[in-house]
Write a protein that holds these residues in place. Structure first.
Motif, PDB file in Angstrom:
ATOM      1  N   ASP A  76       0.828  -1.204   0.000  1.00 56.06           N
ATOM      2  CA  ASP A  76       0.000   0.000   0.000  1.00 56.06           C
ATOM      3  C   ASP A  76       0.865   1.258   0.000  1.00 56.06           C
ATOM      4  OD1 ASP A  76      -2.647  -1.246   0.209  1.00 56.06           O
ATOM      5  OD2 ASP A  76      -1.973  -1.890   2.197  1.00 56.06           O
ATOM      6  N   TYR A  77       1.989   1.179   0.739  1.00 52.38           N
ATOM      7  CA  TYR A  77       2.910   2.310   0.807  1.00 52.38           C
ATOM      8  C   TYR A  77       4.337   1.788   0.747  1.00 52.38           C
ATOM      9  CZ  TYR A  77      -1.210   4.607   2.842  1.00 52.38           C
ATOM     10  OH  TYR A  77      -2.469   5.093   3.080  1.00 52.38           O
ATOM     11  N   ILE A  78       5.230   2.615   0.225  1.00 57.40           N
ATOM     12  CA  ILE A  78       6.669   2.351   0.279  1.00 57.40           C
ATOM     13  C   ILE A  78       7.281   3.517   1.040  1.00 57.40           C
ATOM     14  CG2 ILE A  78       8.800   2.038  -1.011  1.00 57.40           C
ATOM     15  CD1 ILE A  78       5.554   1.499  -2.808  1.00 57.40           C
ATOM     16  N   VAL A  79       8.015   3.207   2.112  1.00 56.96           N
ATOM     17  CA  VAL A  79       8.594   4.247   2.962  1.00 56.96           C
ATOM     18  C   VAL A  79      10.095   4.033   3.062  1.00 56.96           C
ATOM     19  CG1 VAL A  79       8.641   5.281   5.267  1.00 56.96           C
ATOM     20  CG2 VAL A  79       6.472   4.526   4.276  1.00 56.96           C
ATOM     21  N   CYS A  85      16.613   8.685  -1.757  1.00 60.59           N
ATOM     22  CA  CYS A  85      16.089   7.436  -2.309  1.00 60.59           C
ATOM     23  C   CYS A  85      14.595   7.567  -2.613  1.00 60.59           C
ATOM     24  CB  CYS A  85      16.327   6.284  -1.351  1.00 60.59           C
ATOM     25  SG  CYS A  85      18.077   5.883  -1.123  1.00 60.59           S
ATOM     26  N   ALA A  86      13.849   8.202  -1.725  1.00 62.92           N
ATOM     27  CA  ALA A  86      12.418   8.402  -1.965  1.00 62.92           C
ATOM     28  C   ALA A  86      12.201   9.256  -3.205  1.00 62.92           C
ATOM     29  CB  ALA A  86      11.758   9.049  -0.751  1.00 62.92           C
ATOM     30  N   ALA A  87      13.050  10.251  -3.413  1.00 66.85           N
ATOM     31  CA  ALA A  87      12.927  11.108  -4.596  1.00 66.85           C
ATOM     32  C   ALA A  87      13.248  10.335  -5.869  1.00 66.85           C
ATOM     33  CB  ALA A  87      13.846  12.319  -4.466  1.00 66.85           C
ATOM     34  N   TYR A  93      11.874   7.809 -11.305  1.00 69.42           N
ATOM     35  CA  TYR A  93      11.410   6.605 -11.993  1.00 69.42           C
ATOM     36  C   TYR A  93      10.474   6.936 -13.158  1.00 69.42           C
ATOM     37  CZ  TYR A  93      13.359   2.839  -9.063  1.00 69.42           C
ATOM     38  OH  TYR A  93      14.197   1.933  -8.445  1.00 69.42           O
ATOM     39  N   PRO A  94       9.459   7.785 -12.962  1.00 68.52           N
ATOM     40  CA  PRO A  94       8.603   8.126 -14.112  1.00 68.52           C
ATOM     41  C   PRO A  94       9.373   8.798 -15.246  1.00 68.52           C
ATOM     42  CG  PRO A  94       7.495   8.674 -12.063  1.00 68.52           C
ATOM     43  CD  PRO A  94       8.917   8.339 -11.702  1.00 68.52           C
ATOM     44  N   GLU A  95      10.438   9.507 -14.925  1.00 67.93           N
ATOM     45  CA  GLU A  95      11.236  10.161 -15.962  1.00 67.93           C
ATOM     46  C   GLU A  95      11.970   9.138 -16.831  1.00 67.93           C
ATOM     47  OE1 GLU A  95      12.342  14.238 -13.435  1.00 67.93           O
ATOM     48  OE2 GLU A  95      13.894  12.756 -13.878  1.00 67.93           O
ATOM     49  N   ILE A  96      12.570   8.141 -16.195  1.00 66.97           N
ATOM     50  CA  ILE A  96      13.382   7.198 -16.971  1.00 66.97           C
ATOM     51  C   ILE A  96      12.519   6.241 -17.793  1.00 66.97           C
ATOM     52  CG2 ILE A  96      15.273   7.334 -15.310  1.00 66.97           C
ATOM     53  CD1 ILE A  96      14.469   4.509 -14.374  1.00 66.97           C
ATOM     54  N   PHE A  97      11.232   6.134 -17.442  1.00 71.50           N
ATOM     55  CA  PHE A  97      10.345   5.246 -18.191  1.00 71.50           C
ATOM     56  C   PHE A  97       9.352   6.012 -19.059  1.00 71.50           C
ATOM     57  CE2 PHE A  97      11.213   2.205 -14.569  1.00 71.50           C
ATOM     58  CZ  PHE A  97      11.933   1.299 -15.338  1.00 71.50           C
ATOM     59  N   ARG A 106       3.479   1.590 -14.208  1.00 73.91           N
ATOM     60  CA  ARG A 106       3.881   0.964 -12.944  1.00 73.91           C
ATOM     61  C   ARG A 106       4.639   1.959 -12.062  1.00 73.91           C
ATOM     62  NH1 ARG A 106       7.457  -3.961 -13.863  1.00 73.91           N
ATOM     63  NH2 ARG A 106       6.781  -4.628 -11.784  1.00 73.91           N
ATOM     64  N   SER A 107       5.567   2.695 -12.665  1.00 70.76           N
ATOM     65  CA  SER A 107       6.379   3.625 -11.886  1.00 70.76           C
ATOM     66  C   SER A 107       5.547   4.765 -11.318  1.00 70.76           C
ATOM     67  CB  SER A 107       7.525   4.178 -12.736  1.00 70.76           C
ATOM     68  OG  SER A 107       7.043   4.950 -13.813  1.00 70.76           O
ATOM     69  N   LYS A 108       4.524   5.201 -12.053  1.00 71.43           N
ATOM     70  CA  LYS A 108       3.644   6.251 -11.542  1.00 71.43           C
ATOM     71  C   LYS A 108       2.833   5.764 -10.347  1.00 71.43           C
ATOM     72  CE  LYS A 108       3.067   9.216 -15.612  1.00 71.43           C
ATOM     73  NZ  LYS A 108       2.114   9.742 -16.627  1.00 71.43           N
ATOM     74  N   ARG A 109       2.411   4.507 -10.393  1.00 76.68           N
ATOM     75  CA  ARG A 109       1.672   3.957  -9.251  1.00 76.68           C
ATOM     76  C   ARG A 109       2.568   3.876  -8.021  1.00 76.68           C
ATOM     77  NH1 ARG A 109      -0.449   0.353 -13.223  1.00 76.68           N
ATOM     78  NH2 ARG A 109       0.955  -1.326 -12.531  1.00 76.68           N
ATOM     79  N   ILE A 110       3.811   3.441  -8.248  1.00 81.44           N
ATOM     80  CA  ILE A 110       4.764   3.384  -7.137  1.00 81.44           C
ATOM     81  C   ILE A 110       5.049   4.785  -6.610  1.00 81.44           C
ATOM     82  CG2 ILE A 110       7.242   3.071  -6.670  1.00 81.44           C
ATOM     83  CD1 ILE A 110       5.980   0.466  -6.393  1.00 81.44           C
ATOM     84  N   ALA A 111       5.215   5.747  -7.517  1.00 80.02           N
ATOM     85  CA  ALA A 111       5.536   7.121  -7.122  1.00 80.02           C
ATOM     86  C   ALA A 111       4.481   7.703  -6.191  1.00 80.02           C
ATOM     87  CB  ALA A 111       5.690   7.996  -8.361  1.00 80.02           C
ATOM     88  N   LYS A 112       3.225   7.408  -6.464  1.00 78.86           N
ATOM     89  CA  LYS A 112       2.128   7.948  -5.647  1.00 78.86           C
ATOM     90  C   LYS A 112       2.107   7.332  -4.254  1.00 78.86           C
ATOM     91  CE  LYS A 112      -0.961   9.063  -9.504  1.00 78.86           C
ATOM     92  NZ  LYS A 112      -2.252   8.741 -10.167  1.00 78.86           N
TER      93      LYS A 112
END
Length: 258
Positions: A76-79, A85-87, A93-97, A106-112
């Motif tokens: 549900d969350y990644i902390v 590292c969080a940045a 991640y969305p930039e490189i993909f 996938r990266s946008k979902r993780i980013a949120k």
């Protein structure tokens, strides 16, 4: 204590915490569990790819990032107890993909769902500590946390509830400490000069303890403090918030015990 046990947190320990100062990881897990969340630390986790990204190895970063997404996307969350590292996860991640539709989604979902620790404790968990730490402290705002994630008030708000603490603001607290990941390796002379300015500002506060949210910055500053003969102990903010602050601090073992 809140009741968020139905929500799972994937704790991204980060390389430096895992290899250099695991106490920060234990303190982070303690805080998240005390906030009422179910915490899991995936044993297969590796680096997020930040050093590769900073070095311009985009393809290497993508490979590392895909593995990271596989490991963490079910939570549900990644902390992470690290603004840098969080940045990397939430900003880069969305930039490189950007040209890979599947991985971008996938990266946008993780980013949120990704948060730096103090962000998560204030904005999601609404956590208040009851720990004690009797010390005059000052705080260093890391570049990634401050500039990329806009973190400033979050750690100060949390620390305001720590019994016995006095927080003295450092001049230019958000100025770079000279670490910058691979920057300190590429440009050591410039790095040392920047760190010297940071240490001077810290010493002017007459603080007993330096706090921060990024272990890389703290290790870098602690090294120069020690070479200056300073008795300032250096701790990650998680250690103080959890009540598990080290007696000696980062990089101070020989210094303070003598």
């Amino acid at each position: 204590m809140t009741t968020n046990s139905a929500k799972t947190v994937g704790l991204f320990a980060t390389c430096l915490v895992d290899l250099i100062r695991p106490e920060v990881g234990f303190a982070t897990a303690f805080l998240l569990e005390n906030a009422g969340f179910e915490v899991d630390v995936p044993k297969t986790q590796t680096c997020c790819g930040q050093p590769l990204f900073n070095s311009g190895d985009v393809e290497g970063t993508r490979k590392t990032a895909k593995r990271f997404l596989d490991i963490f996307e079910s939570y549900d969350y990644i902390v992470a107890p690290s603004g840098s590292c969080a940045a990397t996860l939430s900003v880069h991640y969305p930039e490189i993909f950007e040209n890979d539709r599947t991985q971008l989604s996938r990266s946008k979902r993780i980013a949120k769902r990704t948060y730096e620790l103090t962000q998560f404790l204030t904005k999601v968990a609404e956590f208040e500590t009851d720990s004690e730490f009797h010390s005059n402290c000052t705080y260093h705002d890391s570049c990634s946390g401050y500039r990329e994630l806009r973190i400033y008030q979050e750690p100060r708000s949390l620390l305001s509830n720590v019994n016995g603490i006095k927080l003295t603001e450092c001049f230019d607290s958000s100025a770079c400490c000279g670490f910058g990941g691979t920057f300190c390796v590429k440009y050591p002379d410039i790095s040392v000069h920047i760190t010297q300015e940071k240490v001077q500002n810290i010493e002017q506060t007459q603080a007993d303890t330096l706090l921060g949210g990024d272990l890389g910055c703290l290790m870098n500053i602690a090294g120069l403090l020690q070479r200056h003969g300073s008795k300032v102990q250096v701790l990650h903010v998680a250690e103080v918030l959890s009540g598990r602050g080290s007696v000696l601090g980062i990089g101070q073992t020989e210094q303070i015990s003598s």
